[in-house]
Enzyme design. Structure first.
Site, PDB file in Angstrom:
ATOM      1  N   GLU A 133     -21.810 -14.545  16.051  1.00 62.00           N
ATOM      2  CA  GLU A 133     -23.033 -15.891  16.903  1.00 62.00           C
ATOM      3  C   GLU A 133     -23.987 -15.708  18.018  1.00 62.00           C
ATOM      4  O   GLU A 133     -24.523 -15.307  19.069  1.00 62.00           O
ATOM      5  CB  GLU A 133     -22.184 -17.220  17.649  1.00 62.00           C
ATOM      6  CG  GLU A 133     -21.101 -18.113  17.377  1.00 62.00           C
ATOM      7  CD  GLU A 133     -20.472 -19.541  18.009  1.00 62.00           C
ATOM      8  OE1 GLU A 133     -20.896 -19.273  19.105  1.00 62.00           O
ATOM      9  OE2 GLU A 133     -19.528 -19.597  17.829  1.00 62.00           O
ATOM     10  N   GLU A 159     -13.813 -18.520  20.206  1.00 59.78           N
ATOM     11  CA  GLU A 159     -14.007 -18.285  22.218  1.00 59.78           C
ATOM     12  C   GLU A 159     -12.755 -17.759  23.072  1.00 59.78           C
ATOM     13  O   GLU A 159     -12.354 -19.074  23.900  1.00 59.78           O
ATOM     14  CB  GLU A 159     -14.946 -19.180  22.779  1.00 59.78           C
ATOM     15  CG  GLU A 159     -16.367 -18.290  21.558  1.00 59.78           C
ATOM     16  CD  GLU A 159     -17.380 -18.776  22.367  1.00 59.78           C
ATOM     17  OE1 GLU A 159     -17.615 -19.588  22.979  1.00 59.78           O
ATOM     18  OE2 GLU A 159     -18.532 -17.890  22.044  1.00 59.78           O
TER      19      GLU A 159
HETATM   20  C1  GLA Z   1     -19.810 -20.779  22.070  1.00 62.34           C
HETATM   21  C2  GLA Z   1     -18.667 -21.435  20.908  1.00 62.34           C
HETATM   22  C3  GLA Z   1     -20.119 -21.973  20.217  1.00 62.34           C
HETATM   23  C4  GLA Z   1     -20.621 -22.762  20.623  1.00 62.34           C
HETATM   24  C5  GLA Z   1     -21.847 -22.337  21.277  1.00 62.34           C
HETATM   25  C6  GLA Z   1     -23.228 -22.494  21.704  1.00 62.34           C
HETATM   26  O1  GLA Z   1     -20.209 -19.795  21.486  1.00 62.34           O
HETATM   27  O2  GLA Z   1     -18.148 -20.815  19.791  1.00 62.34           O
HETATM   28  O3  GLA Z   1     -19.122 -23.235  19.250  1.00 62.34           O
HETATM   29  O4  GLA Z   1     -20.694 -23.961  21.917  1.00 62.34           O
HETATM   30  O5  GLA Z   1     -21.483 -21.552  22.269  1.00 62.34           O
HETATM   31  O6  GLA Z   1     -23.266 -23.433  23.781  1.00 62.34           O
END
Ligand code: GLA
Length: 682
Positions: free
Chosen positions: A306, A152
């Site tokens: 995710e 991210e």
């Molecule tokens: C993001 C991150 C994860 C985790 C999730 C949930 O998508 O990539 O590492 O932190 O959020 O909060």
């Protein structure tokens, strides 16, 4: 068909896997549970830098060897991450200049994650080094399916390394300082630069910042992060040719990443999506995210990397468990729109650490839980849907989405503090979603001569505040060729530097829309203006948030302001241009009114196959390939419904891949799903 990043057959199913947080016996249980759940992919090592390189240059791969070997032995592939989103504790003290600096000049310290500056040389070196070490050790490991670079991207920094890199980026963009001064209107408030070195990142300042300076800084950050990604990608590709490389995009206004630009550098577009609303609104958000991801990927595969299996945070800052069936519906909403899998953060909910209250596929309660049972049921279902995996997604309309407009409309110096670009885009998508119309997103045209690439007969253009000449020309060609365009307020107003196009709004789109707007009349949160329509036309109710003094310049009025300072003037217009029509909506309509307007502008939207065949709250996505159609039906309501197979555009004889039953007379349970496979009617 072999596509980079996709499993040979079926779908990727699994999540972030962090066994390093657990004792050995838990890992053994994990393997058994993964098999039970039908897991095919585990994302490993995302935040493991401090374990992999406990001291600079000293590696400990033993634990990861065991994890990858175990996964392989249990038939699970790995998305192996480079851990650069979380530098280890030794990194900051060794390279304090590589820790990020806020706009207020505060240098952040280690203690959370994402504590680095992408422009710091030491961070660049350390990132490439750990990527190279991982590639050398695991590039040929049989479990390896995918490289997952970083996590991210989106971290801001305003330090001196950033200042230098920003100046280099600006030199490339503008060539001469005079061009930058002109583009940024630095004649205002004594900001004219006489030397490149005078330019700083937009750090905290006394009063309103220069909007062009802020906008270019976000563009720069996007490119700087892309540079960091590409450096790792090249290292991984060189050491392990043929293994696809991705990174996971996050949705959010704080993310200075332009996925339209990035997508071509990824072998597989991957996204993380966490709806922050509940119920039907969460389903709409999910469809929005999945349609964006598919559109960013163009004709290439993409992956939901995710999502949350259970408890998730809402906009109110509270956790909320997903309702029974919701994780299945959200997963299928992504798969229906072309995702190559359904992945989660994370496999097992953590006991400690900052995200100990975030959901897991295996929750704190353990496998004897409704979440894990649903995880297993979904894992069992996915192989039955494999035939639909490579089919085309049928779409009926497009919406233009431009992250640069989002960034520009995030400035503190606009005519109203109530302007919300994302809300305008989401409304367009939501209204079409409710009408049963699957949406493609279109990119703005950044290079002269590039086509818009929209084949849908309807294109909605919300708040296209920054409109390049190239985009304006492409939109004009789209309408001339027979398209229906519906442009929203605040479109066409400025050029790509954020400078107003003078002579009347909507600037670049004035001729196409056939209107000239003399001034803006923003409305307060409690204000609205009644709209009058001619007899026989659908009621549009009242406008809110925004209104404009519109004059016709070739267009005809469809609705007018019925009170206030604009009484009697047009509010909604349409203009025939070539073989098509361009509509302009100068105020914010309610969802229902906007839906009626789109039905008037593009009757096919209301008449799309699927629309009308299901009750409100039941989502339908159609796919087809080689004469076969797959219709995904997701019941987001709390009532059971019977399906009208012909109404969904299928011939008799279709069957439901979820239940295995014939589709005729099928009853969809409350919250249930069906995937009908059959021959299309037409
Ligand atoms: C993001 C991150 C994860 C985790 C999730 C949930 O998508 O990539 O590492 O932190 O959020 O909060």
């Amino acid at each position: 068909m072999t596509v980079p990043g996709a499993p040979e057959t079926g779908y990727w199913y699994g999540g972030d896997y962090n066994p390093e947080q657990w004792p050995e016996e838990v890992r053994r249980e994990d393997m058994a549970l993964m098999r039970r759940a039908g897991v095919t992919l585990a994302t490993v090592g995302v935040f493991s830098w401090s374990l992999l390189e406990p001291e600079e240059g000293r590696y400990d791969f033993g634990w990861l060897d065991r994890v990858l070997d175990d996964l392989h032995a249990n038939g699970v592939r790995a998305a192996l991450a480079t851990p650069t989103a979380s530098p280890p504790p030794w990194f900051g003290p060794a390279y304090p200049d590589a820790l990020p600096v806020t706009a207020d000049g505060v240098r952040l310290t280690h203690g959370s994650r994402d504590t680095y500056c992408v422009c710091a040389p030491a961070y660049a070196v350390a990132s490439r080094r750990i990527a190279r070490a991982l590639a050398a050790r695991y590039g040929r490991h049989p479990a390896l399916a995918l490289w997952h670079v970083h996590n991210e991207y989106g971290t801001w920094c305003h330090c001196d390394h950033v200042a230098r890199a920003f100046r280099t980026w600006l030199r490339d963009r503008y060539g001469a300082l005079a061009a930058l001064n002109e583009a940024w209107t630095t004649a205002f408030w004594s900001q004219r630069y006489a030397d490149w070195d005078q330019i700083q990142p937009p750090r905290a300042t006394q009063y309103l910042p220069n909007p062009a300076h802020r906008l270019d800084f976000r563009r720069f950050l996007s490119d700087a992060m892309l540079g960091h990604y590409r450096a790792q990608r090249d290292v991984l590709r060189a050491a392990a040719p043929g293994v696809p490389v991705t990174t996971n995009f996050a949705y959010g206004g704080w993310v200075p990443v332009d996925p339209w630009t990035w997508a071509e550098h990824l072998d597989l577009v991957a996204v993380d999506h966490y709806p922050d609303e509940t119920g039907l609104a969460a389903a709409e958000q999910t469809a929005f995210a999945a349609d964006l991801a598919r559109s960013w990927a163009g004709r290439r595969p993409w992956l939901l990397m995710e999502q949350a299996a259970g408890v998730t945070y809402t906009a109110g800052g509270r956790t909320r468990p997903k309702a029974a069936g919701e994780l299945t519906r959200h997963s299928l909403a992504h798969l229906a729109r072309g995702s190559r899998g359904a992945m989660f953060f994370q496999w097992r909910a953590s006991r400690g650490g900052a995200e100990q209250w975030h959901a897991g596929m295996v929750p704190h309660a353990g496998p004897d839980s409704r979440v894990f049972r649903e995880v297993c049921a979904l894992g069992g279902l996915l192989p039955r849907l494999a035939a639909a995996r490579d089919a085309d997604v049928a779409t009926g309309a497009a919406v233009l989405w431009d992250p640069e407009c989002w960034w520009a409309l995030d400035a503190p110096s606009l005519p109203s503090s109530g302007i919300d670009y994302l809300a305008a885009v989401r409304q367009a998508h939501r209204v079409l979603w409710r009408a049963g119309c699957t949406v493609d997103f279109a990119a703005p045209v950044r290079e002269e001569g590039r086509p818009l690439g929209v084949s849908a007969p309807l294109l909605v253009v919300p708040a296209l505040y920054l409109a390049s000449d190239a985009t304006a020309r492409a939109l004009t060609e789209y309408v001339a060729a027979g398209g229906t365009l519906v442009a929203g307020y605040l479109s066409g107003v400025a050029d790509t530097f954020g400078r107003v196009r003078t002579g009347g709004y909507p600037g670049a789109l004035r001729d196409l829309l056939g209107v000239r707007v003399e001034e803006f009349h923003p409305l307060g949160p409690e204000e609205s203006v009644p709209l009058a329509v001619d007899a026989g036309r659908p009621e549009l109710g009242a406008g809110s948030d925004w209104s404009e003094r519109v004059h016709l310049a070739g267009a005809e009025a469809v609705a007018g302001y019925a009170a206030g300072p604009l009484a009697g003037l047009p509010a909604v217009t349409r203009h025939r241009h070539g073989a098509g029509t361009a509509w302009y909506v100068s105020t914010r309509l309610s969802d229902d009114a906007f839906g009626r307007l789109l039905g008037l502008a593009a009757p096919h939207v209301a008449g799309a196959p699927g629309a009308g065949a299901v009750p409100a709250g039941v989502e339908v996505v159609r796919r087809h390939r080689d004469g076969t159609a797959w219709v995904f039906v997701l019941n987001h309501t709390e009532a059971a419904h019977r399906l009208d197979v012909e109404g969904l555009g299928l011939r008799r004889g279709a069957r439901d891949l979820v239940s295995g039953a014939p589709a005729e007379g099928l009853r969809l349970a409350a919250g249930g799903v069906a995937v009908l496979e059959g021959r299309p009617l037409a």
